[in-house]
Write an enzyme that holds these catalytic residues in place. Sequence first.
Site, short mmCIF file in Angstrom:
data_model
loop_
_atom_site.label_atom_id
_atom_site.label_comp_id
_atom_site.label_asym_id
_atom_site.label_seq_id
_atom_site.Cartn_x
_atom_site.Cartn_y
_atom_site.Cartn_z
N GLY A 12 6.30 6.26 -12.75
CA GLY A 12 6.50 5.50 -13.97
C GLY A 12 7.96 5.29 -14.35
O GLY A 12 8.28 5.12 -15.53
N SER A 13 8.86 5.26 -13.37
CA SER A 13 10.27 5.03 -13.73
C SER A 13 10.46 3.60 -14.24
O SER A 13 11.30 3.36 -15.12
CB SER A 13 11.21 5.32 -12.56
OG SER A 13 11.02 4.41 -11.51
N ASN A 14 9.66 2.65 -13.75
CA ASN A 14 9.72 1.29 -14.29
C ASN A 14 9.14 1.23 -15.70
O ASN A 14 9.64 0.50 -16.55
CB ASN A 14 8.99 0.31 -13.36
CG ASN A 14 9.86 -0.10 -12.19
OD1 ASN A 14 10.84 -0.80 -12.36
ND2 ASN A 14 9.51 0.36 -11.00
N LEU A 90 -1.39 0.78 -8.22
CA LEU A 90 -1.81 0.60 -6.84
C LEU A 90 -3.25 0.11 -6.65
O LEU A 90 -3.76 0.14 -5.54
CB LEU A 90 -1.59 1.90 -6.04
CG LEU A 90 -0.11 2.25 -5.84
CD1 LEU A 90 0.04 3.59 -5.12
CD2 LEU A 90 0.63 1.15 -5.09
N ASN A 107 3.90 -8.35 -12.22
CA ASN A 107 3.97 -7.25 -11.25
C ASN A 107 5.39 -7.15 -10.69
O ASN A 107 6.10 -8.15 -10.62
CB ASN A 107 2.99 -7.54 -10.09
CG ASN A 107 2.97 -6.42 -9.05
OD1 ASN A 107 2.94 -5.24 -9.40
ND2 ASN A 107 3.01 -6.78 -7.78
N HIS A 109 7.42 -5.92 -7.23
CA HIS A 109 7.23 -5.54 -5.83
C HIS A 109 8.61 -5.26 -5.22
O HIS A 109 9.53 -6.05 -5.41
CB HIS A 109 6.52 -6.66 -5.06
CG HIS A 109 6.26 -6.29 -3.64
ND1 HIS A 109 5.22 -5.46 -3.27
CD2 HIS A 109 6.93 -6.59 -2.50
CE1 HIS A 109 5.26 -5.28 -1.96
NE2 HIS A 109 6.28 -5.96 -1.47
N ASP A 150 0.36 -10.00 -3.93
CA ASP A 150 1.81 -10.29 -3.94
C ASP A 150 2.13 -11.77 -3.72
O ASP A 150 3.21 -12.10 -3.22
CB ASP A 150 2.56 -9.45 -2.89
CG ASP A 150 2.44 -7.96 -3.12
OD1 ASP A 150 2.35 -7.55 -4.28
OD2 ASP A 150 2.42 -7.20 -2.14
N GLU A 179 15.25 -2.61 -9.71
CA GLU A 179 13.95 -2.84 -10.37
C GLU A 179 14.06 -2.53 -11.86
O GLU A 179 13.48 -3.22 -12.70
CB GLU A 179 12.87 -1.96 -9.75
CG GLU A 179 12.46 -2.36 -8.35
CD GLU A 179 11.31 -1.51 -7.83
OE1 GLU A 179 10.36 -1.25 -8.58
OE2 GLU A 179 11.37 -1.10 -6.66
C1 GRF Z 1 8.20 0.59 -7.46
O1 GRF Z 1 8.97 0.58 -6.29
C2 GRF Z 1 7.48 -0.72 -7.63
O2 GRF Z 1 8.19 -1.82 -7.14
C3 GRF Z 1 6.26 -0.51 -6.80
O3 GRF Z 1 5.92 0.84 -6.99
C4 GRF Z 1 7.07 1.60 -7.37
C5 GRF Z 1 6.77 2.26 -8.67
O4 GRF Z 1 7.74 3.18 -9.05
N1 GRF Z 1 5.26 -1.48 -7.13
P1 GRF Z 1 7.67 3.85 -10.50
O5 GRF Z 1 6.29 4.47 -10.65
O6 GRF Z 1 7.90 2.79 -11.52
O7 GRF Z 1 8.74 4.88 -10.52
#
Ligand code: GRF
Length: 210
Positions: A12-14, A90, A107, A109, A150, A179
């Site tokens: 969940g870093s994003n 996922l 999304n 990617h 995608d 990202e």
């Molecule tokens: C990221 O690399 C994203 O592009 C991919 O899965 C990863 C998720 O990373 N779809 P995080 O859980 O947000 O750290």
Amino acid sequence: MKKIAVLISGSGSNLQAIIDNTSNGFIQGKVSVVISNKKDAYGLERAKNHHIPNYFISFKEAGTAEKYDAQILQLLEKYEIDCVVLAGYLRILTPKFIAQYENRIINIHPSLLPSFGGHGFYGEKVHEAVLEYGAKVSGATVHFVDNGTDTGPIILQDTVYVANEDTPKTLQQRILRIEHQLLPLAVKMYCENKIKITKIESKRTKVEIV
Ligand code: GRF
């Protein structure tokens, strides 16, 4: 203020990048709910730390993809969600889900689509394939979700260099850093209604930042 749902499966870093950029006002929106298909996803902890309603939904208990997505759709309705962000989620969404939130599901990617995307390209596998191919740049793509994997209309992309000595891990880390800039920027633009979507002759959907 747009209400955002973030779907996750892992660290969940994003998600964190989106939360931070809503807290500091960069994104004029609010993360209203976080949903995970993995019970132990660290992203759920991040949501808790920020007092954001968060849910784990078990696929095993749901039984089918349709029943699974129906549970998510119920939550999206409950929280009056405008926009769904897949941040390392996922699972493949069912056509019903996608139709209901057409051009409202974003999304991220970790490659320059349409390269190194599609079935089987997830996690480190993406970066392994880039290195094996010998590509000299890679990057990240933020796109709307359509019924393919995608394949949806691209909103934003950014690149990174690929170093000779890169391993899938080092490349993944370099891409993750961009990202964390790119995804919040796309969500910001979405929340400000700055993404214009037009169908073009080839039937491909084109996205412009206006
Ligand atoms: C990221 O690399 C994203 O592009 C991919 O899965 C990863 C998720 O990373 N779809 P995080 O859980 O947000 O750290």
